[in-house]
Design an enzyme around this catalytic site. Structure first.
Site, mmCIF file in Angstrom:
data_model
loop_
_atom_site.group_PDB
_atom_site.id
_atom_site.type_symbol
_atom_site.label_atom_id
_atom_site.label_comp_id
_atom_site.label_asym_id
_atom_site.label_seq_id
_atom_site.Cartn_x
_atom_site.Cartn_y
_atom_site.Cartn_z
ATOM 1 N N LYS A 76 -26.152 -77.782 -65.477
ATOM 2 C CA LYS A 76 -25.012 -78.073 -64.604
ATOM 3 C C LYS A 76 -24.268 -79.299 -65.109
ATOM 4 O O LYS A 76 -24.900 -80.271 -65.558
ATOM 5 C CB LYS A 76 -25.511 -78.299 -63.169
ATOM 6 C CG LYS A 76 -24.408 -78.390 -62.123
ATOM 7 C CD LYS A 76 -24.999 -78.520 -60.717
ATOM 8 C CE LYS A 76 -23.937 -78.550 -59.639
ATOM 9 N NZ LYS A 76 -24.524 -78.651 -58.287
ATOM 10 N N SER A 151 -22.887 -75.249 -55.091
ATOM 11 C CA SER A 151 -21.977 -75.712 -56.131
ATOM 12 C C SER A 151 -22.469 -75.432 -57.563
ATOM 13 O O SER A 151 -21.685 -75.531 -58.498
ATOM 14 C CB SER A 151 -21.742 -77.217 -55.977
ATOM 15 O OG SER A 151 -22.932 -77.939 -56.224
ATOM 16 N N SER A 175 -26.989 -76.398 -52.929
ATOM 17 C CA SER A 175 -26.222 -76.037 -54.119
ATOM 18 C C SER A 175 -27.000 -75.326 -55.220
ATOM 19 O O SER A 175 -26.395 -74.783 -56.144
ATOM 20 C CB SER A 175 -25.544 -77.282 -54.703
ATOM 21 O OG SER A 175 -24.458 -77.630 -53.887
#
Lengths: 465, 95, 483
Positions: A76, A151, A175
């Site tokens: 990420k 996310s 997330s």
């Protein structure tokens, strides 16, 4: 041919298959397929091929091969990678190339893993659909008209698209679990303090953890074992503990509050049916955790408050985006920040500032921190009787891109996931079925350090699903 | 629901957080932020009398570092600054 | 007009200069003289993803100071974020502490005695990080850019806040000097270093509005700034103008305080607990361990000087509150100097001479052997006190030993009676009128003695001179012919 599991791939690579060829085939796949999905912000072709060659050499020379030998990991883009730009999905960090690796990246490299790319995300991890990215939304590989969740949407989509067998996400209020559920993979939010946050760009520090994502429980556990561990660079890092797992049958509590607000019928039916099926193997009982009804606003108040302070450092002076100077520093700061941040980030900074400001602090921030205590206590009580707590990961099925515009409606998506962050306990999302052709994830929560319990129960879910 | 945040409040909050908003953003935000605050109002229902706040979710104390120098590598940090003069970082002027 | 009571409180920021590293990272804390932005890392620069790691020694040093100031040390302290934007703040918040709202500073309460025994109460002591240093091209007013040097950013600071117990600027200065002595004695901070000790003051007259003064860079300036501010406020009160509650800036060039822009909004620091740092529990054992390692503190030293050496309160206070002076004093005593005489010399002429010469007490020319020699020369009657002063000054300046100076310049006291009689006769012959007056006026006797001293350049033994002059006068009175 790409074998499905990371464990199998690792065996092949350790057994002599070329890491370089493996990486090249993944890069080729990403180049071909990712433009439709947009799971990566940055693809690390050069460094990944270099690393692959070095690993092939290491194996030829008879070196000791790490537990993730040769495996590609999608990371990420809020986790700092030395020499590779790290954007946090924002325009604000333009030009920011971290001079250091996050502790988890050092651990990955130490385990002979290869960072294949940096994945798309909601800006500063603020969102539940990866639509709030400066680099455009990530599409769900199962249905590109729909969101991948967020996310950590890019990480989930990368695993679901087989761009990488493993991925790292971060989970502040769901997330990791949300996109895992939407993309039909496994995602774990570890116990707070288990995985070092050093190098994770903070959104809400008291809530978040980096978590492993993979297509199955075994791979998820493999990655978790590499990234977990005490780190003196993170003051909130815990000496590692493991909870003893009893030999007896598992007892699972299902809070009725998890089916109360905004849960789609299709999701509820799928999860309840699955829990019934599980009932043949483990004990499942409905319980009540009354404070959960307040978890969502509590979470948002705390997260926004911390975020308003964490994101103050982005002023364009020491790093990141800097526009033309205004007439003085105040104006310059306002301009840089107004230009660099997207709308959702701005909303959260403003509300966080409000919740901490004189006259409102007690009503919002302090009150939320008190309710947080009640939520922790509710969980503690429940775990005296039950090994695990279960419910849906997401209250809704993956929605269409652009469908949800109202902030409150989007926040409601986190209603099932935020309690684990508030209580600091581990939680995992495991695919448990399909509804209307879309994936549904089952969420399991355990007491602190109960990750192995989650993996054990997760394997049962995998077998039944 | 009543307006919790007025335009004036919004402008002060933007000042406190050094954010420039466009006119359209201000208009859109006013409605959105008030709606969010309406939703937050439900925490008022909870009786929190005598409940201590949770600032840290783990019971950990005294994690301290020894006073030992770690040689800094200042140049790679300094080079991140978009504007510099010599080894100084250039900030905008202070009125 | 009756004097209105004055209340002064101080807020002092002292760097813990003896730490090797900054408060939250391993960067070297000793930044003075280094090129800009060389002592920086991802943590003190607030880079995304970096996290603070508190320095254990900083907590220990803070506890040592709290013990020395008789403060109550918190059992569990927390770090808080103080949120505000400013170009000297890399994270745009300062990791500090907060007393209230669930925040617990390092210590609360406590006191310090200043000269004369007055007790100044401490309100709280907290640990926080120092901001970066800003420089301007040109002046702050016409500069088009601000130059930021982050070497200082993140250095450990102790903030010490007093109650408004000081009643005049001299007391404020005395407090600061005393505090500096203690910090130096503890070995936690060297107040001599530029910017190591900084001070804000608040002041109110007649129980009226409190005015804050910021930007005071030295102890001398504290006294000046407060004196100016008292005058300013008195003039306002005399004209029935209300004193505004405000923060004023000390302009040490023009030596006035100026109001910081009135339109500047009231700050809202949005304090909340630093999520990245867990609480710190300070056990009794920990405190005791530090207490045992503490050196003798100035107040204890003062008591010992009185008890052990019979020093006067005044001398004991002055010497004990200055570490260099204490060291000098104890060396002198160790070398056999009489404690009381040594203390008189130190407190009296030595301090003023070194000040006059712009010398530090730590200067090697200020050696204990010189003082001891000097005191011995006086004791043995070899030189007079007056000559001794001269010798001391010269010895400090030239680094020649007092004995050598006395020998080289022939300053030994004249104790030869025959020689002195000749000088007295000479003086009597030259001052016939005075001699007549001296027969019935003691003041004129002193004048005659003074003339003898002048002729001998101060070397005449004063007691012997007096005896000879008196004897000669007696003989004149009695009409006895000169022999």
């Amino acid at each position: 041919m790409l074998p499905r599991s990371a464990i199998e791939t690792r065996e092949e690579l350790a057994g002599g298959a070329s890491v370089e060829e493996y990486v090249l085939s993944l890069l080729e796949r990403i180049r071909r397929e990712d433009p439709k999905i947009n799971s990566f912000i940055t693809i690390c072709d050069g460094p990944a091929i270099e690393a692959a060659k070095a690993l092939d050499r290491k194996r030829r020379e008879g070196g000791k091969l790490g537990p993730l030998f040769g495996l590609a990991v999608a990371v990420k883009d809020n986790i700092c990678t030395k020499g590779v730009r790290t954007t946090c999905g924002s325009r604000m960090l333009e030009g920011f190339v971290p001079p250091y690796d996050a502790t988890v990246i050092r651990r990955l490299k130490g385990a002979d893993a290869i960072v294949i790319g940096k994945t798309n995300m909601d800006e500063f991890a603020m969102g539940s659909s990866t639509e709030n990215s400066y680099f455009g939304p990530t599409r769900n590989p199962l249905d590109p008209e729909r969101v991948a969740g967020g996310s950590s949407g890019g990480s989930a989509a990368a695993v679901a698209s087989a761009f990488a067998p493993l991925a790292l996400g971060s989970d502040t209020g769901g997330s990791v679990r949300c996109p895992a559920s939407f993309c039909s993979i496994v995602g774990l939010k570890p116990t707070y303090g288990t995985v070092s946050r050093y190098g994770l760009i903070s959104y809400a520090n008291s809530l978040e953890q980096i978590g492993p994502m993979a297509s199955n429980i075994g791979d998820c556990e493999l990655l978790f074992d590499v990234i977990r561990g005490y780190d003196p660079r993170d003051n909130t890092s815990l000496p590692q503990k493991r909870v003893e797992i009893g030999e007896g049958g598992l007892r699972i509590g299902v809070p009725k509050e998890f089916f109360m607000e905004g849960v789609q019928e299709a999701v509820e039916k799928c999860v309840r049916d699955f829990l019934d099926k599980m009932g043949s193997l483990v004990e499942v009982e409905e319980i009540s955790l009354p404070s959960l009804a307040y978890a969502l606003p509590t979470y948002y108040i705390i997260a926004m408050s911390e975020a308003s302070s964490n994101l103050a450092r982005y002023d364009g002076i020491r790093y990141g985006l800097r526009g033309e100077d205004g007439s003085d520093w105040n104006e310059t700061y306002c301009n840089n920040r107004g230009m660099g941040f997207g709308q959702e980030v701005k909303r959260r900074i403003i509300l966080g500032t409000y919740a901490l400001s004189a006259g409102y602090r007690n009503r919002y921030y302090i009150r939320a921190q008190k309710i947080r205590t009640l939520i922790r206590e509710d969980f503690e009580r429940a775990f005296k009787e039950f090994d695990l707590i279960a419910g849906p990961t997401m209250p809704v099925l993956p929605f269409r891109i652009g469908e949800k515009l109202d902030p409150v409606e989007v926040y409601m998506c986190d209603i099932e996931t935020v309690p684990a962050n508030l209580a600091g306990i581990p939680a995992i999302s495991v695919p448990c079925g399909m509804s209307q052709g879309l994936p549904v994830g089952l969420q399991l929560m355990a007491p602190p350090f109960g990750e192995e319990l989650l993996f054990r129960a997760g394997r049962i879910v995998e077998e039944l699903a | 629901m009543g307006e919790r945040i007025t335009l004036e409040d919004l402008e002060r909050l933007c000042w406190l957080s050094r954010l420039r908003l466009s006119q359209e953003e201000k208009v859109a935000f006013l409605g959105q932020l008030n709606k969010i605050l309406d939703y937050f109002e439900r925490i008022d229902e909870v009786d929190v009398e005598g409940i201590p706040p949770t600032h840290h979710v783990i019971d950990l104390t005294n994690v301290l570092r020894e006073d030992e120098v770690e040689e800094p590598q200042p140049d790679e940090v300094l080079e991140l600054a978009p504007r510099r003069r010599g080894r100084y970082i250039l900030a905008p002027r202070i009125l | 007009m009756a004097e209105v009571p004055i209340r002064i409180g101080l807020e002092i920021h002292c760097q813990l200069t003896n730490l090797r590293t900054k408060l939250f990272c391993g960067c070297p804390a000793d930044y003075r003289g280094s090129p800009p932005n060389t002592h920086i890392c991802p943590i003190c620069m607030g880079l995304p993803g970096s996290l603070p790691s508190p320095n254990k020694k900083a907590i220990e040093d803070g506890v040592a100071v709290a013990i020395a100031l008789n403060s109550e040390i918190s059992k569990r302290m927390t770090f808080f974020r103080k949120n505000y934007f400013y170009p000297d703040l890399p994270k745009n918040f300062q990791i500090s502490q907060y007393d209230g709202g669930g925040g617990v500073p390092l210590a609360r309460g406590g006191y310090l005695h200043i000269e004369g025994g007055k007790r100044i109460r401490i309100r709280r002591i907290q640990i926080e990080e120092d901001p970066a240093k800003l420089a301007y091209e040109g002046t702050i007013d016409d500069s088009t850019a601000t130059l930021v040097d982050n070497n200082r950013a993140g250095v450990a600071l102790l903030e010490i806040v007093t109650e408004p117990d000081m009643e005049d600027p001299k007391e404020a200065r005395a407090f600061l000097e005393k505090l500096r002595g203690i910090l130096e004695c503890l070995g936690v901070s060297n107040g001599e270093l530029e910017g190591a000790m900084r001070c804000d003051a608040n002041i109110s007259l007649g129980g009226g509005t409190r005015v804050e003064i910021k930007n005071i860079s030295s102890f001398k300036e504290v006294e000046r700034a407060l004196t100016f501010e008292i005058t300013r406020q008195r003039q306002l009160l005399a004209r029935d103008i209300e004193v505004r509650r405000e923060t004023r800036h000390w302009d040490d060039v023009r030596r006035i305080t100026v109001s910081l822009r009135a339109k500047e909004e009231e700050e809202d620091y949005r304090y909340f607990p630093e999520p990245d740092i867990v609480p710190i529990e300070i056990s009794e054992d920990f405190i005791e361990g530090i207490r045992k390692r503490l050196p003798e503190l100035p107040d204890q030293r003062r008591e010992r000087y009185i008890r052990q050496f019979g020093l006067q309160e005044h001398n004991a206070e002055l010497i004990s509150s200055d570490n260099a002076l204490s060291k000098l004093f104890e060396e002198c005593v160790r070398m056999g100097g009489d404690p009381i005489e040594v203390s008189n010399w130190l407190v009296g002429d030595l301090i003023s001479f070194t000040r006059e010469l712009g010398m530090e007490l730590t200067d090697p020319r200020v050696s204990p052997s010189k003082i001891v020699e000097l005191v011995k020369l006086i004791r043995s009657g070899s030189i007079s006190t007056k000559i001794a002063k001269e010798v001391l000054m010269e010895s400090l300046r030239s680094d020649e030993s007092p004995e050598d100076i006395v020998k080289r310049r022939g300053l030994l006291k004249i104790s030869d009676e025959a020689l002195l009689r000749d000088v007295v006769e000479e003086v009597f012959t030259e001052n016939e009128k005075a001699v007549r007056e001296a027969l019935h006026d003691e003041d004129v006797v002193n004048f005659l003695i003074g003339q003898v001293m002048r002729k001998t350049k101060g070397k005449a033994d004063p007691n012997l001179t007096y005896e000879i002059v008196k004897g000669s006068l007696e003989r004149i009175k009695g009409g006895a012919p000169d022999s």
